[in-house]
Motif scaffolding. Structure first.
Motif, PDB file in Angstrom:
ATOM      1  N   LEU A  83      -0.617   6.007  -9.120  1.00  9.20           N
ATOM      2  CA  LEU A  83      -0.252   4.676  -9.595  1.00  9.20           C
ATOM      3  C   LEU A  83      -0.444   3.634  -8.502  1.00  9.20           C
ATOM      4  CD1 LEU A  83       0.971   2.874 -11.804  1.00  9.20           C
ATOM      5  CD2 LEU A  83       3.239   3.544 -10.975  1.00  9.20           C
ATOM      6  N   VAL A  84      -0.042   3.948  -7.278  1.00  8.20           N
ATOM      7  CA  VAL A  84      -0.222   3.019  -6.158  1.00  8.20           C
ATOM      8  C   VAL A  84      -1.708   2.784  -5.896  1.00  8.20           C
ATOM      9  CG1 VAL A  84       0.212   2.631  -3.688  1.00  8.20           C
ATOM     10  CG2 VAL A  84       1.982   3.685  -5.115  1.00  8.20           C
ATOM     11  N   GLU A  85      -2.492   3.848  -5.966  1.00 12.56           N
ATOM     12  CA  GLU A  85      -3.937   3.703  -5.769  1.00 12.56           C
ATOM     13  C   GLU A  85      -4.552   2.828  -6.862  1.00 12.56           C
ATOM     14  OE1 GLU A  85      -5.351   7.685  -5.601  1.00 12.56           O
ATOM     15  OE2 GLU A  85      -4.372   8.105  -3.667  1.00 12.56           O
ATOM     16  N   ALA A  86      -4.079   2.962  -8.101  1.00 12.13           N
ATOM     17  CA  ALA A  86      -4.592   2.129  -9.190  1.00 12.13           C
ATOM     18  C   ALA A  86      -4.254   0.660  -8.953  1.00 12.13           C
ATOM     19  CB  ALA A  86      -4.014   2.598 -10.521  1.00 12.13           C
ATOM     20  N   ALA A  98      -2.134   3.932   1.618  1.00 10.49           N
ATOM     21  CA  ALA A  98      -0.977   4.122   2.489  1.00 10.49           C
ATOM     22  C   ALA A  98       0.224   3.468   1.823  1.00 10.49           C
ATOM     23  CB  ALA A  98      -1.224   3.513   3.865  1.00 10.49           C
ATOM     24  N   VAL A  99       1.359   4.137   1.931  1.00 12.29           N
ATOM     25  CA  VAL A  99       2.596   3.667   1.303  1.00 12.29           C
ATOM     26  C   VAL A  99       3.543   3.147   2.368  1.00 12.29           C
ATOM     27  CG1 VAL A  99       4.628   4.384  -0.029  1.00 12.29           C
ATOM     28  CG2 VAL A  99       2.344   5.214  -0.663  1.00 12.29           C
ATOM     29  N   ALA A 100       4.071   1.943   2.148  1.00 11.89           N
ATOM     30  CA  ALA A 100       4.960   1.292   3.107  1.00 11.89           C
ATOM     31  C   ALA A 100       6.401   1.377   2.633  1.00 11.89           C
ATOM     32  CB  ALA A 100       4.553  -0.170   3.285  1.00 11.89           C
ATOM     33  N   ALA A 101       7.347   1.213   3.580  1.00 13.43           N
ATOM     34  CA  ALA A 101       8.770   1.207   3.239  1.00 13.43           C
ATOM     35  C   ALA A 101       9.520   0.290   4.195  1.00 13.43           C
ATOM     36  CB  ALA A 101       9.348   2.617   3.293  1.00 13.43           C
ATOM     37  N   PHE A 102      10.618  -0.265   3.703  1.00 11.58           N
ATOM     38  CA  PHE A 102      11.452  -1.227   4.418  1.00 11.58           C
ATOM     39  C   PHE A 102      12.789  -0.544   4.685  1.00 11.58           C
ATOM     40  CE2 PHE A 102      14.399  -4.913   4.323  1.00 11.58           C
ATOM     41  CZ  PHE A 102      13.735  -5.848   5.106  1.00 11.58           C
ATOM     42  N   ALA A 103      13.103  -0.271   5.954  1.00 13.47           N
ATOM     43  CA  ALA A 103      14.287   0.522   6.302  1.00 13.47           C
ATOM     44  C   ALA A 103      15.311  -0.350   7.018  1.00 13.47           C
ATOM     45  CB  ALA A 103      13.885   1.713   7.182  1.00 13.47           C
ATOM     46  N   ARG A 136      -4.781  -1.683  11.625  1.00 11.65           N
ATOM     47  CA  ARG A 136      -4.567  -0.251  11.444  1.00 11.65           C
ATOM     48  C   ARG A 136      -4.009   0.082  10.061  1.00 11.65           C
ATOM     49  NH1 ARG A 136      -0.753   3.737  15.143  1.00 11.65           N
ATOM     50  NH2 ARG A 136      -1.489   5.682  14.226  1.00 11.65           N
ATOM     51  N   TRP A 137      -3.089  -0.769   9.529  1.00 16.08           N
ATOM     52  CA  TRP A 137      -2.367  -0.393   8.331  1.00 16.08           C
ATOM     53  C   TRP A 137      -2.662  -1.233   7.089  1.00 16.08           C
ATOM     54  CZ3 TRP A 137      -0.253   4.134   7.964  1.00 16.08           C
ATOM     55  CH2 TRP A 137       0.236   4.788   9.097  1.00 16.08           C
ATOM     56  N   LEU A 138      -2.857  -2.525   7.237  1.00 12.22           N
ATOM     57  CA  LEU A 138      -2.931  -3.368   6.052  1.00 12.22           C
ATOM     58  C   LEU A 138      -4.096  -3.035   5.116  1.00 12.22           C
ATOM     59  CD1 LEU A 138      -1.743  -6.892   7.257  1.00 12.22           C
ATOM     60  CD2 LEU A 138      -0.548  -5.254   5.800  1.00 12.22           C
ATOM     61  N   PRO A 139      -5.295  -2.736   5.615  1.00 11.25           N
ATOM     62  CA  PRO A 139      -6.366  -2.378   4.675  1.00 11.25           C
ATOM     63  C   PRO A 139      -6.004  -1.172   3.809  1.00 11.25           C
ATOM     64  CG  PRO A 139      -7.302  -2.917   6.811  1.00 11.25           C
ATOM     65  CD  PRO A 139      -5.823  -2.846   7.004  1.00 11.25           C
ATOM     66  N   ALA A 140      -5.344  -0.179   4.405  1.00 13.42           N
ATOM     67  CA  ALA A 140      -4.956   1.011   3.644  1.00 13.42           C
ATOM     68  C   ALA A 140      -3.847   0.701   2.648  1.00 13.42           C
ATOM     69  CB  ALA A 140      -4.509   2.115   4.596  1.00 13.42           C
ATOM     70  N   ARG A 174      -1.618  12.170   7.652  1.00 13.99           N
ATOM     71  CA  ARG A 174      -0.798  13.316   7.293  1.00 13.99           C
ATOM     72  C   ARG A 174      -1.404  13.980   6.071  1.00 13.99           C
ATOM     73  NH1 ARG A 174       5.254  11.357   6.953  1.00 13.99           N
ATOM     74  NH2 ARG A 174       5.611  13.581   7.032  1.00 13.99           N
ATOM     75  N   SER A 175      -1.199  15.259   5.966  1.00 11.83           N
ATOM     76  CA  SER A 175      -1.776  15.993   4.845  1.00 11.83           C
ATOM     77  C   SER A 175      -1.285  15.423   3.529  1.00 11.83           C
ATOM     78  CB  SER A 175      -1.368  17.471   4.951  1.00 11.83           C
ATOM     79  OG  SER A 175      -1.818  18.182   3.833  1.00 11.83           O
ATOM     80  N   GLY A 176      -2.235  15.006   2.685  1.00 15.26           N
ATOM     81  CA  GLY A 176      -1.878  14.486   1.377  1.00 15.26           C
ATOM     82  C   GLY A 176      -1.360  13.068   1.400  1.00 15.26           C
ATOM     83  N   ARG A 177      -1.456  12.372   2.534  1.00 18.72           N
ATOM     84  CA  ARG A 177      -0.899  11.046   2.650  1.00 18.72           C
ATOM     85  C   ARG A 177      -2.009  10.070   2.974  1.00 18.72           C
ATOM     86  NH1 ARG A 177       4.701  12.158   3.492  1.00 18.72           N
ATOM     87  NH2 ARG A 177       5.090   9.970   3.833  1.00 18.72           N
ATOM     88  N   GLY A 178      -1.712   8.786   2.815  1.00 23.87           N
ATOM     89  CA  GLY A 178      -2.696   7.754   3.116  1.00 23.87           C
ATOM     90  C   GLY A 178      -2.988   7.708   4.598  1.00 23.87           C
TER      91      GLY A 178
END
Length: 452
Positions: A44-47, A118-123, A108-112, A166-170
């Motif tokens: 879903l994120v990729e879509a 790549a999935v981001a999170a706010f901690a 490094r991160w924004l294009p992905a 990481r394996s299976g990750r963006g």
């Protein structure tokens, strides 16, 4: 409070909203229906990335428009709340990077993130620091460099040693870091503290590279993060976290620094938490997680301000999410009341039902207009954006709770069956009254702003 302009969408904006609803129904909802509850739905994120929606959320030039974000979230929420939430969480996790990231961090991160790879999170939230976010206690302890103040590798090298796909990750689109030399440094430990503090730097830098030791980091080896975060959306499945920790530059909000922490850093673990709504939420445990100057977002001690800037943008759009759910519930109630017969005619002819539908529609439209006004104020640089944002989130989330509940009441028992659209909305609508500032916090903010 400044004057609020009369607001109406233009034809192009209305067409775009219609296109978004069609995309959500035809392309995104089928992916959402195949998701595993409580896990990041990567297809879903990729879509969302393939359709260009994440690029609208995080444009390359960094100019995020609050009204565009609100229209995007409202339109998706009317057809597929899972798609709306997946998009919003990417924005929440990555927006601090847009605001304060270095060129190297962004590259490094924004294009992905924009591509959905790549999935981001706010901690931010912690067990003892939810609504009172300035009370957070996750510690960022300064550590010395192995080999003395001027010898050995920097803490940045150790922090980066585990970074990578990481394996299976963006995967990041581009590796590499840059020196950071902005805005001061963490407090230097005493000799006794240094002797008792674990060193950073024993791990070698990646082959073919040399660890960068910015001037601001010389004489120290970065920090170790120790503590816990909870109620973190996309945890523990995200690829990186925007983490807010206490570095000690001052009391409460003045002593908080933001760090960009890749998920594969040593010492970082997480667990999933089952919630009323089936979204990915979890806890994070930091057991001496190494971070260096290259991981800082902005300047030490400025992390709380960065968090609030992010939330000021996102709060009106949380209201837009709520308006989308309210409109979906209202549409369902209008259709049901028109076709369901009782007492010799359709439900809509009963005055009690008709008046309730009128109240639902009026409250939904009022909330929508306040959300749009708050977003337009943000985009125009209005000085009272914090007040507008708090009002919009407060009214819209409370309205959505009322409208969804009223729609369930009009439908009767059928709306309580597992799998019914209103059963789904009933579980979804409760959380926005709590996250990104609970209803009570919004009222407190509004009251304070009125006396500024």
């Amino acid at each position: 409070m400044s004057d609020t302009a009369v607001f109406a969408l233009d034809p192009a904006q209305r067409r775009w909203c219609g296109e978004l609803r069609a995309l959500a129904a035809e392309r995104l909802r089928p992916l959402a229906e195949r998701s595993e509850p409580g896990r990041v739905n990567r297809p879903l994120v990729e879509a969302l990335g393939e359709l260009g929606l994440l690029a609208r959320l995080l444009p390359a030039d960094g100019s995020v428009h609050a009204l565009t974000l609100c229209l995007l979230r409202e339109s998706l929420a009317r057809e597929c709340t899972e798609a709306e939430t997946a998009l919003a969480l990417q924005g929440l996790g990555a927006h601090p990077l847009v605001l304060a990231g270095t060129a190297a961090q962004r590259a490094r991160w924004l294009p992905a993130v924009r591509a959905g790879r790549a999935v981001a999170a706010f901690a931010l939230s912690e067990p003892e620091a939810g609504s009172d976010a300035a009370a957070l206690s996750l510690r960022a302890e300064a550590v010395r460099v192995a080999g003395g103040a001027d010898g050995g590798e920097s803490g940045d090298a150790a922090a980066r040693a585990g970074d990578g796909p990481r394996s299976g990750r963006g995967a990041p689109d581009e590796a590499g870091t840059a020196g950071w030399a902005a805005g001061g440094a963490a407090a230097t430990p005493t000799a006794a503290e240094a002797a008792a503090t674990p060193t950073v730097g024993e791990a070698a830098a990646p082959a073919g590279t040399r660890a960068v030791r910015p001037a601001a980091a010389r004489g120290r080896g970065g920090w170790r993060l120790t503590g816990e975060k909870c109620w973190i959306s996309n945890a523990p499945d995200a690829d990186f976290y925007t983490v807010f920790a206490r570095t000690g530059e001052g009391a409460r909000s003045r002593g908080v620094t933001a760090f960009l922490v890749p998920a594969d850093r040593p010492g970082l673990t997480g667990e999933r938490v089952e919630m009323l709504s089936p979204h990915p939420i979890g806890t994070l445990t930091f057991d001496g997680v190494p971070v260096g100057a290259d991981d800082v977002l902005g300047a030490p001690g400025e992390g709380f301000r960065l968090a609030m800037r992010t939330l000021n943008l996102l709060r009106p759009s949380v209201g837009a999410f709520a308006v989308g759910m309210a409109q979906a519930a209202l549409d369902a109630a209008l259709d049901h009341a028109a076709h369901r017969t009782a007492f010799g005619g359709p439900l809509k002819d009963l005055q009690s039902v008709a008046h309730r539908l009128a109240e639902m529609a009026t409250r939904t439209e009022a909330a929508r207009l306040l959300v749009y006004a708050a977003a337009a104020g943000y985009d125009a640089g209005a000085p009272d954006v914090a007040l507008r944002s708090a009002m919009a989130k407060l009214l819209a989330t409370e309205t959505a709770q009322y409208v969804v509940d009223a729609a369930v009441q009009i439908h009767g028992a059928r709306a309580l069956r597992r799998g019914h659209p209103l059963e789904h909305l009933y579980r979804e609508v409760r959380a926005p009254r709590i996250y990104e500032g609970a209803t009570e916090v919004q009222r407190t903010l509004i009251a304070k702003e009125l006396y500024r």
